[in-house]
Design a protein around this motif. Structure first.
Motif, PDB file in Angstrom:
ATOM      1  N   THR A  86       0.848  -1.185   0.000  1.00  0.00           N
ATOM      2  CA  THR A  86       0.000   0.000   0.000  1.00  0.00           C
ATOM      3  C   THR A  86       0.886   1.238   0.000  1.00  0.00           C
ATOM      4  O   THR A  86       2.073   1.179   0.358  1.00  0.00           O
ATOM      5  N   ALA A  87       0.310   2.360  -0.366  1.00  0.00           N
ATOM      6  CA  ALA A  87       1.096   3.598  -0.443  1.00  0.00           C
ATOM      7  C   ALA A  87       1.695   3.960   0.908  1.00  0.00           C
ATOM      8  O   ALA A  87       2.813   4.494   0.979  1.00  0.00           O
ATOM      9  N   SER A  88       0.990   3.653   2.002  1.00  0.00           N
ATOM     10  CA  SER A  88       1.482   4.011   3.336  1.00  0.00           C
ATOM     11  C   SER A  88       2.691   3.186   3.748  1.00  0.00           C
ATOM     12  O   SER A  88       3.419   3.577   4.663  1.00  0.00           O
ATOM     13  N   GLN A  89       2.918   2.052   3.106  1.00  0.00           N
ATOM     14  CA  GLN A  89       4.058   1.191   3.449  1.00  0.00           C
ATOM     15  C   GLN A  89       5.329   1.574   2.709  1.00  0.00           C
ATOM     16  O   GLN A  89       6.411   1.089   3.047  1.00  0.00           O
ATOM     17  N   VAL A  90       5.232   2.410   1.715  1.00  0.00           N
ATOM     18  CA  VAL A  90       6.363   2.708   0.841  1.00  0.00           C
ATOM     19  C   VAL A  90       7.220   3.810   1.443  1.00  0.00           C
ATOM     20  O   VAL A  90       6.717   4.860   1.858  1.00  0.00           O
ATOM     21  N   SER A  91       8.515   3.567   1.513  1.00  0.00           N
ATOM     22  CA  SER A  91       9.452   4.595   1.949  1.00  0.00           C
ATOM     23  C   SER A  91      10.762   4.421   1.197  1.00  0.00           C
ATOM     24  O   SER A  91      11.006   3.368   0.595  1.00  0.00           O
ATOM     25  N   GLU A  92      11.598   5.436   1.254  1.00  0.00           N
ATOM     26  CA  GLU A  92      12.909   5.374   0.607  1.00  0.00           C
ATOM     27  C   GLU A  92      14.020   5.476   1.649  1.00  0.00           C
ATOM     28  O   GLU A  92      15.089   6.019   1.375  1.00  0.00           O
ATOM     29  N   LEU A 117      14.266   2.243  -3.103  1.00  0.00           N
ATOM     30  CA  LEU A 117      13.851   3.404  -3.866  1.00  0.00           C
ATOM     31  C   LEU A 117      12.586   3.036  -4.637  1.00  0.00           C
ATOM     32  O   LEU A 117      12.387   1.865  -4.985  1.00  0.00           O
ATOM     33  N   THR A 118      11.766   4.027  -4.915  1.00  0.00           N
ATOM     34  CA  THR A 118      10.484   3.788  -5.563  1.00  0.00           C
ATOM     35  C   THR A 118      10.573   4.100  -7.043  1.00  0.00           C
ATOM     36  O   THR A 118      10.802   5.256  -7.432  1.00  0.00           O
ATOM     37  N   ALA A 119      10.418   3.083  -7.872  1.00  0.00           N
ATOM     38  CA  ALA A 119      10.351   3.296  -9.318  1.00  0.00           C
ATOM     39  C   ALA A 119       8.999   3.911  -9.648  1.00  0.00           C
ATOM     40  O   ALA A 119       7.957   3.457  -9.145  1.00  0.00           O
ATOM     41  N   MET A 120       9.014   4.949 -10.473  1.00  0.00           N
ATOM     42  CA  MET A 120       7.785   5.659 -10.823  1.00  0.00           C
ATOM     43  C   MET A 120       7.632   5.743 -12.332  1.00  0.00           C
ATOM     44  O   MET A 120       8.618   5.804 -13.065  1.00  0.00           O
ATOM     45  N   ASP A 121       6.383   5.789 -12.788  1.00  0.00           N
ATOM     46  CA  ASP A 121       6.143   5.938 -14.216  1.00  0.00           C
ATOM     47  C   ASP A 121       6.290   7.398 -14.623  1.00  0.00           C
ATOM     48  O   ASP A 121       6.590   8.269 -13.801  1.00  0.00           O
ATOM     49  N   SER A 122       6.052   7.690 -15.893  1.00  0.00           N
ATOM     50  CA  SER A 122       6.283   9.044 -16.416  1.00  0.00           C
ATOM     51  C   SER A 122       5.351  10.078 -15.811  1.00  0.00           C
ATOM     52  O   SER A 122       5.620  11.276 -15.877  1.00  0.00           O
ATOM     53  N   GLY A 124       4.620  10.039 -12.556  1.00  0.00           N
ATOM     54  CA  GLY A 124       4.936  10.143 -11.143  1.00  0.00           C
ATOM     55  C   GLY A 124       4.206   9.162 -10.257  1.00  0.00           C
ATOM     56  O   GLY A 124       4.261   9.275  -9.027  1.00  0.00           O
ATOM     57  N   ASN A 125       3.544   8.173 -10.846  1.00  0.00           N
ATOM     58  CA  ASN A 125       2.844   7.160 -10.064  1.00  0.00           C
ATOM     59  C   ASN A 125       3.816   6.067  -9.614  1.00  0.00           C
ATOM     60  O   ASN A 125       4.626   5.588 -10.411  1.00  0.00           O
ATOM     61  N   ALA A 126       3.727   5.684  -8.345  1.00  0.00           N
ATOM     62  CA  ALA A 126       4.607   4.646  -7.816  1.00  0.00           C
ATOM     63  C   ALA A 126       4.291   3.305  -8.466  1.00  0.00           C
ATOM     64  O   ALA A 126       3.128   2.906  -8.577  1.00  0.00           O
ATOM     65  N   GLU A 127       5.345   2.620  -8.896  1.00  0.00           N
ATOM     66  CA  GLU A 127       5.188   1.305  -9.537  1.00  0.00           C
ATOM     67  C   GLU A 127       5.670   0.177  -8.628  1.00  0.00           C
ATOM     68  O   GLU A 127       4.996  -0.838  -8.477  1.00  0.00           O
ATOM     69  N   GLU A 213       9.125  -5.165  -3.955  1.00  0.00           N
ATOM     70  CA  GLU A 213       7.705  -5.480  -4.093  1.00  0.00           C
ATOM     71  C   GLU A 213       6.990  -4.368  -4.857  1.00  0.00           C
ATOM     72  O   GLU A 213       7.303  -3.178  -4.721  1.00  0.00           O
ATOM     73  N   ALA A 214       6.016  -4.763  -5.665  1.00  0.00           N
ATOM     74  CA  ALA A 214       5.197  -3.814  -6.410  1.00  0.00           C
ATOM     75  C   ALA A 214       4.404  -2.937  -5.443  1.00  0.00           C
ATOM     76  O   ALA A 214       4.199  -3.278  -4.271  1.00  0.00           O
ATOM     77  N   VAL A 215       3.952  -1.796  -5.947  1.00  0.00           N
ATOM     78  CA  VAL A 215       3.092  -0.886  -5.190  1.00  0.00           C
ATOM     79  C   VAL A 215       1.704  -0.930  -5.816  1.00  0.00           C
ATOM     80  O   VAL A 215       1.547  -0.728  -7.027  1.00  0.00           O
ATOM     81  N   LEU A 216       0.698  -1.195  -4.980  1.00  0.00           N
ATOM     82  CA  LEU A 216      -0.674  -1.301  -5.466  1.00  0.00           C
ATOM     83  C   LEU A 216      -1.096  -0.018  -6.178  1.00  0.00           C
ATOM     84  O   LEU A 216      -0.660   1.069  -5.796  1.00  0.00           O
ATOM     85  N   PRO A 217      -1.915  -0.109  -7.226  1.00  0.00           N
ATOM     86  CA  PRO A 217      -2.665  -1.294  -7.667  1.00  0.00           C
ATOM     87  C   PRO A 217      -1.854  -2.319  -8.457  1.00  0.00           C
ATOM     88  O   PRO A 217      -2.403  -3.323  -8.905  1.00  0.00           O
ATOM     89  N   ASN A 218      -0.566  -2.059  -8.669  1.00  0.00           N
ATOM     90  CA  ASN A 218       0.279  -3.057  -9.318  1.00  0.00           C
ATOM     91  C   ASN A 218       0.564  -4.199  -8.356  1.00  0.00           C
ATOM     92  O   ASN A 218       0.620  -4.005  -7.144  1.00  0.00           O
ATOM     93  N   THR A 219       0.759  -5.378  -8.893  1.00  0.00           N
ATOM     94  CA  THR A 219       1.222  -6.515  -8.113  1.00  0.00           C
ATOM     95  C   THR A 219       2.530  -7.013  -8.705  1.00  0.00           C
ATOM     96  O   THR A 219       2.909  -6.653  -9.832  1.00  0.00           O
TER      97      THR A 219
END
Length: 609
Positions: A86-92, A117-122, A124-127, A213-219
Motif C-alpha cells: 500500500t502507499a502508506s508502506q512505501v518509503s525510501e 527506492l520507488t520506481a515511478m512511471d512518467s 509520477g505514479n509509484a510502480e 515489491e510492487a506498489v498497489l494497484p500493481n502486483t
C-alpha cells in the motif's frame, strides 16, 4: 576430480591463438567431411545468522563508524505474485555504513547504502519499491565517478550472486571449482579485485526478488515479463540518478545471464528516454533465445523452438570440449585454452552440415526427450572416431556429447558435471543431487545465502525482521512472459543495434567463461557477429574470454584478469586480449540479419553527444 593443469588459462588471449593455424585449418577441412552418413532458495537473516561462520570485517575508522546509520525496516515485504504494498508502506529509507577498502597501495573510503527506492512511471505514479545496495566513494579531481547498475538474471534472481561473488568490496571466498572442506560455510573476505576504485556500484533486485515489491494497484506479477521488467528497471535507474544527483556521472550497465538480454533491451529503453549510457558489460550472455534450442523448446513447450538447432549443437561444442579437456579427455592436451577454443570453433563450423543431421536429437536429448520426434539419430562410432583427430577429443568425450542422454551425465560415467561450470562435479551417489541436479549450483547456493545472513545486519547495517530476503524466486521463471518485439522469445541483437544507433559512442564489453555450459562462448560470438551485417556500423565492441564457468568471477585466476580488463574498459581503452566485432567469426547463415525493432527509436531522439 583431477583437473587438466596443462590448460594455462587466457594469459595469451584469443589473439595469440591465431598464429600457425593454416595447416590445422586445412586438416579440419579435410577431416570434417570424413566419416559417416549416418533452479533457488530464500533466507531470513534472523534464522540463518547463527548458522553462518564468523566473517571478516572490512576496515572502519572511528570517525566513519560514528556516522553510521543502521536501519530496521518494519515492512513485511512479500514476493508472491498477487501481492503489492500500500502507499502508506512505501518509503525510501536506507541503512548507511562507512568503510575503507585497501588493495596494494590503493585506499578507498566508501559508503554502503542499503534500502529501497520507488520506481515511478512518467506521470509520477509509484510502480514498485525496489531493494538495492549501493557502494559509493568520493570523486577525485572534481570529476564525477562512474555509476554501474548491476543485476543478475533468471528470470527471478536477485542481485545477491554478483554482489557477493564479483566486484563489491567484500565477497564470498569459494574454492571454485572444488567444494572444499568448509562447504556450505565459505567466509566473507575483503575483495582485492573490487571495482570500488573505478566505479560506484548499485546492485538492483527486480520486483519479486530480494525485498522488492510492487506498489498497489500493481502486483509483483505485473513486472514478470521481458518488456515490463525492462521498463521497471529503467524507471528505477532514472529514480536513482535523480535522487542521488548523478546525471553528470558516466553511467554503465552490468548484467549476467538473463541480465544480458535485459541489458540490451534496457540500453535501448534508456537511450530512447534520453538517459545516455557510457558502456555496458554483457557477462555470460544469452542474447537470442531462438539460437539456443534447448531454451527455446523449454519456453515454447513445443518443438517449434527447434528452428536453429544446428546452431545450438555447434555453439555448445567448443565449451563442452574445454570442459572435457579439463577432465583429461583431450589428447594431446591443449597447451592454451584460447587456441583450443579456436580449433573447436573451426571444427564446428566446417562440420556444420554433418552436425545438422544429428542436431534435433541432440537438443531433445539434453531435455530428456530424445525420441520426441521419432527414433533419434546420432553419429556412428566410426564417425566419432574420425573426429577424434580434428577435435583432439577422446572417443569417450565424443560419445558423451552425441548420445541419447544429457552430456552432463555422460562425459564421466557415474559422475554429474555442472551446467553453470562444467569443471564442478559430484558422484551420482551424492545425496545433494537429489534436490539440485547441478553441482555448480550446489557449490554456491547455500554458501551465499548463509553469508547474506550475517552481511545484511552486521556489515550493511540493514535488518528487516518482518520479511524474508529471496535470492531466487522459483515462482517467477514458470510464469515469465518472454515475448518481445512481436516474437515469443527475446532476440535482443536488434535492441543492441538500436541502442548503438542512438548512441554510437556506447562501449560494449562481452565477458565469456570457457567452461560455461549454460551460455556457451561460441554462441555469444556468433550472435554479436550479426552486427557485422549492418552497413556503416563500427561499434566499440570488445569480447573477452576467461577460464571459468557462468559465474566467471568465482575463479581465482579469472577474477583478477576480469578486474584488469574492466579497468581498461572503463578507461575507454582497447583491452589487449579481447576481440573486436570484425575479428569475431561470421554469423551463422540461417540467422536473421541485425535490424532495429519496429518503432523502438523515437524519430526525434538525437544521438548522444
Amino acid at each position: 576430480m583431477k583437473p587438466d593443469r596443462s590448460c594455462t588459462g587466457n594469459s595469451y588471449g584469443r589473439h595469440g591463438r591465431l598464429a600457425g593455424l593454416g595447416a590445422l585449418t586445412l586438416g579440419l577441412m579435410v577431416l570434417a567431411g570424413c566419416g559417416g552418413g549416418d533452479s533457488g532458495s530464500s533466507t531470513s537473516a534472523a534464522n540463518l545468522k547463527q548458522a553462518a561462520n564468523a566473517q571478516a570485517s572490512p576496515a572502519q575508522d572511528a570517525k566513519s563508524a560514528s556516522a553510521n546509520q543502521p536501519y530496521v525496516d518494519p515492512v513485511a515485504y512479500s514476493m508472491n505474485a498477487g501481492d503489492g504494498l500500500t502507499a502508506s508502506q512505501v518509503s525510501e529509507k536506507a541503512a548507511i555504513m562507512h568503510y575503507q577498502w585497501k588493495s596494494g597501495g590503493t585506499t578507498v573510503n566508501y559508503t554502503t547504502t542499503t534500502g529501497h527506492l520507488t520506481a515511478m512511471d512518467s506521470k509520477g505514479n509509484a510502480e514498485a519499491s525496489m531493494s538495492y545496495v549501493a557502494y559509493t566513494a568520493p570523486g577525485t579531481n572534481g570529476a564525477p565517478r562512474p555509476v554501474t547498475f548491476v543485476y543478475n538474471g533468471g528470470p527471478g534472481s536477485s542481485s545477491i550472486w554478483l554482489r557477493l561473488g564479483s566486484f563489491a568490496p567484500t565477497r564470498v571466498a569459494t574454492p571454485d571449482p572444488l567444494f572444499g572442506n568448509n562447504w556450505p560455510n565459505y567466509p566473507l573476505v575483503d575483495n582485492k579485485e573490487s571495482l570500488i576504485d573505478t566505479t560506484d556500484l548499485v546492485f538492483i533486485d527486480p520486483p519479486g526478488t530480494g525485498l522488492s515489491e510492487a506498489v498497489l494497484p500493481n502486483t509483483n506479477s505485473v513486472y514478470w515479463g521481458s518488456d515490463p521488467d525492462v521498463n521497471i528497471m529503467r524507471d528505477f535507474i532514472e529514480r536513482y540518478v535523480a535522487v542521488n544527483n548523478r546525471s553528470k556521472s558516466p553511467l554503465y550497465l552490468y548484467g549476467e545471464s538473463y541480465g544480458t538480454p535485459r541489458t540490451d533491451m534496457l540500453a535501448l529503453a534508456l537511450e530512447s528516454a534520453g538517459v545516455h549510457l557510457t558502456g555496458i558489460t554483457l557477462q555470460s550472455a544469452i542474447l537470442n533465445y531462438f539460437a539456443d534450442a534447448t531454451e527455446a523448446v523449454a519456453i515454447t513447450q513445443s518443438t517449434e523452438g527447434l528452428l536453429l538447432e544446428t546452431d545450438t549443437v555447434a555453439g555448445y561444442l567448443p565449451g563442452y570440449a574445454e570442459v572435457a579437456a579439463y577432465y583429461n579427455q583431450a589428447s594431446p592436451a591443449p597447451i592454451n585454452q584460447g587456441l583450443y577454443a579456436l580449433q573447436m570453433e573451426l571444427f564446428a563450423t566446417l562440420a556444420y552440415n554433418q552436425l545438422q543431421q544429428y542436431s534435433q536429437a541432440w537438443v531433445l536429448s539434453q531435455l530428456g526427450i530424445p525420441d520426441a520426434l521419432g527414433t533419434p539419430v546420432f553419429p556412428s562410432n566410426a564417425t566419432l572416431q574420425s573426429w577424434t583427430w580434428p577435435t583432439s577429443l577422446t572417443l569417450q568425450a565424443l560419445q558423451g556429447y552425441f548420445n541419447a542422454n544429457p552430456y552432463s551425465a555422460s562425459l564421466l560415467p557415474g559422475t554429474t558435471i555442472g551446467r553453470y561450470d562444467g569443471r564442478v562435479s559430484l558422484p551420482n551417489s551424492d545425496p545433494r543431487l537429489q534436490s539440485d541436479g547441478d553441482p555448480s549450483d550446489i557449490l554456491i547456493s547455500q554458501p551465499f545465502t548463509n553469508a547474506l545472513a550475517t552481511q545484511l545486519p552486521d556489515y550493511l547495517g540493514y535488518t528487516a525482521p518482518n520479511a524474508t530476503y529471496v535470492p531466487l524466486n522459483d515462482n517467477i521463471i514458470g510464469v515469465w512472459d518472454f515475448t518481445h518485439d512481436g516474437q515469443p522469445m527475446p532476440d535482443t541483437i536488434p535492441d543492441l543495434l538500436g541502442a548503438l544507433q542512438l548512441n554510437p559512442r556506447l562501449a560494449v564489453f562481452s565477458e565469456n567463461g570457457y567452461h560455461d555450459l549454460a551460455t556457451p562462448f561460441f554462441s555469444t560470438e556468433k550472435q554479436l557477429a550479426r552486427l557485422q551485417t549492418v552497413p556503416g556500423l563500427n561499434p566499440k565492441i570488445q569480447v573477452g574470454f576467461f577460464q571459468g564457468g557462468h559465474m566467471i568471477y568465482l575463479d581465482d585466476v579469472a577474477r583478477p584478469q576480469m578486474k584488469s580488463d574492466l579497468k581498461t574498459f572503463y578507461a575507454n581503452r582497447r583491452i589487449p586480449t579481447a576481440l573486436t566485432l570484425r575479428e569475431l567469426p561470421p554469423p551463422w547463415q540461417d540467422e536473421n540479419a541485425a535490424s532495429v525493432p519496429t518503432g523502438s527509436i523515437p524519430t526525434t531522439q538525437a544521438a548522444a553527444p
